[in-house]
Write a protein that holds these residues in place. Structure first.
Motif, PDB file in Angstrom:
ATOM      1  N   ALA A  11      10.065 -31.632  -5.785  1.00  0.00           N
ATOM      2  CA  ALA A  11      11.115 -31.147  -5.308  1.00  0.00           C
ATOM      3  C   ALA A  11      10.776 -32.216  -3.402  1.00  0.00           C
ATOM      4  CB  ALA A  11      10.913 -30.288  -4.805  1.00  0.00           C
ATOM      5  N   HIS A  12       9.744 -32.252  -3.166  1.00  0.00           N
ATOM      6  CA  HIS A  12       9.034 -33.488  -2.083  1.00  0.00           C
ATOM      7  C   HIS A  12       9.604 -33.918  -1.963  1.00  0.00           C
ATOM      8  CE1 HIS A  12       6.166 -34.467   1.010  1.00  0.00           C
ATOM      9  NE2 HIS A  12       6.505 -33.475   1.511  1.00  0.00           N
ATOM     10  N   GLU A  98      -9.534 -33.980   5.965  1.00  0.00           N
ATOM     11  CA  GLU A  98      -9.927 -32.062   5.745  1.00  0.00           C
ATOM     12  C   GLU A  98      -8.525 -31.527   5.244  1.00  0.00           C
ATOM     13  OE1 GLU A  98     -11.162 -28.795   4.381  1.00  0.00           O
ATOM     14  OE2 GLU A  98     -12.646 -30.590   5.122  1.00  0.00           O
ATOM     15  N   GLY A  99      -7.469 -31.526   6.535  1.00  0.00           N
ATOM     16  CA  GLY A  99      -5.891 -31.412   6.670  1.00  0.00           C
ATOM     17  C   GLY A  99      -5.127 -32.136   4.448  1.00  0.00           C
ATOM     18  N   LEU A 100      -5.803 -33.534   4.659  1.00  0.00           N
ATOM     19  CA  LEU A 100      -5.307 -34.144   3.622  1.00  0.00           C
ATOM     20  C   LEU A 100      -5.909 -33.096   1.724  1.00  0.00           C
ATOM     21  CD1 LEU A 100      -4.987 -37.525   4.658  1.00  0.00           C
ATOM     22  CD2 LEU A 100      -3.179 -35.841   3.640  1.00  0.00           C
ATOM     23  N   ARG A 101      -7.439 -32.843   2.125  1.00  0.00           N
ATOM     24  CA  ARG A 101      -7.527 -32.183   0.579  1.00  0.00           C
ATOM     25  C   ARG A 101      -6.397 -30.537   0.537  1.00  0.00           C
ATOM     26  NH1 ARG A 101     -10.891 -34.847   3.013  1.00  0.00           N
ATOM     27  NH2 ARG A 101     -13.254 -34.207   3.874  1.00  0.00           N
ATOM     28  N   VAL A 102      -5.965 -30.345   1.075  1.00  0.00           N
ATOM     29  CA  VAL A 102      -5.286 -29.326   0.946  1.00  0.00           C
ATOM     30  C   VAL A 102      -3.696 -29.148   0.638  1.00  0.00           C
ATOM     31  CG1 VAL A 102      -4.724 -26.811   1.597  1.00  0.00           C
ATOM     32  CG2 VAL A 102      -6.777 -27.596   2.731  1.00  0.00           C
ATOM     33  N   ASP A 103      -3.021 -29.462  -0.142  1.00  0.00           N
ATOM     34  CA  ASP A 103      -1.428 -29.541  -0.680  1.00  0.00           C
ATOM     35  C   ASP A 103      -0.979 -28.655   0.238  1.00  0.00           C
ATOM     36  OD1 ASP A 103       0.550 -30.259  -1.496  1.00  0.00           O
ATOM     37  OD2 ASP A 103       0.240 -29.445  -4.226  1.00  0.00           O
ATOM     38  N   THR A 104      -0.218 -29.318   0.783  1.00  0.00           N
ATOM     39  CA  THR A 104       0.520 -28.462   2.129  1.00  0.00           C
ATOM     40  C   THR A 104       2.088 -28.983   1.427  1.00  0.00           C
ATOM     41  OG1 THR A 104       0.680 -30.432   3.440  1.00  0.00           O
ATOM     42  CG2 THR A 104      -0.880 -28.270   3.755  1.00  0.00           C
ATOM     43  N   ARG A 105       2.375 -29.429   0.397  1.00  0.00           N
ATOM     44  CA  ARG A 105       3.966 -29.443  -0.329  1.00  0.00           C
ATOM     45  C   ARG A 105       4.939 -28.630  -0.079  1.00  0.00           C
ATOM     46  NH1 ARG A 105       2.965 -33.370  -5.054  1.00  0.00           N
ATOM     47  NH2 ARG A 105       1.913 -31.270  -5.412  1.00  0.00           N
ATOM     48  N   CYS A 106       4.137 -27.295  -0.388  1.00  0.00           N
ATOM     49  CA  CYS A 106       5.828 -26.209  -0.552  1.00  0.00           C
ATOM     50  C   CYS A 106       5.747 -26.160   1.008  1.00  0.00           C
ATOM     51  CB  CYS A 106       4.457 -25.586  -1.292  1.00  0.00           C
ATOM     52  SG  CYS A 106       4.897 -25.676  -3.249  1.00  0.00           S
ATOM     53  N   ALA A 107       5.075 -26.119   2.169  1.00  0.00           N
ATOM     54  CA  ALA A 107       5.234 -25.967   3.433  1.00  0.00           C
ATOM     55  C   ALA A 107       6.191 -27.484   3.968  1.00  0.00           C
ATOM     56  CB  ALA A 107       4.073 -25.337   4.279  1.00  0.00           C
TER      57      ALA A 107
END
Length: 149
Positions: A11-12, A98-107
């Protein structure tokens, strides 16, 4: 990897591809409008045209210039976005890691989808206005030919 992870990744990628397609279509339309404006200028610059042809043709030209502005806004970079490159430009190396360790693809999908809708809406309006401008320029040509006969 899970099916959910694959679906989010697909989807991304799809949303990013839609934005790229919109930008490509916009670029082609800008080139087309440039060619039309150059052609109109070449044909009309030395011709003695009736006032009606000048008015109708002028309205068509103005409409095409409005379309150029609309298309430029459609491809205007979004530097105030919450996700991706603009955000990273303001972060330190540690914050990026740190931000890349969290999956933000849905946002990202949600934000990019909204951006894609805005781009497509502007592109659709531009295409509608191009059609109207072409009708006006065609009418101006018919008036000019009829006035010359």
């Amino acid at each position: 990897m899970s099916a959910g992870y694959d679906a989010v990744a697909a989807a991304h990628a799809e949303v990013k591809a839609e934005i790229a397609r919109t930008d490509t279509k916009t670029s082609l339309l800008l080139a087309f409008i440039g060619a039309v404006l150059a052609g109109v200028w070449t044909v009309a610059k030395d011709a003695r045209l009736p006032l009606a042809a000048l008015v109708v043709g002028g309205a068509g030209i103005v409409l095409l210039l409005v379309v150029v502005g609309l298309l430029l806004f459609a491809v205007r970079p979004n530097l105030g976005g919450r996700h991706g490159f603009p955000r990273w430009a303001a972060e330190s190396a540690d914050e990026i890691g740190e931000g890349l360790r969290v999956d933000t693809r849905c946002a990202d999908i949600a934000g990019l989808s909204r951006l894609a809708v805005v781009k497509y809406t502007r592109l659709r309006r531009a295409i509608d206005l191009i059609g109207t401008a072409m009708v006006l320029l065609t009418a101006a040509g018919v008036i000019a030919i009829g006035g010359a006969a």
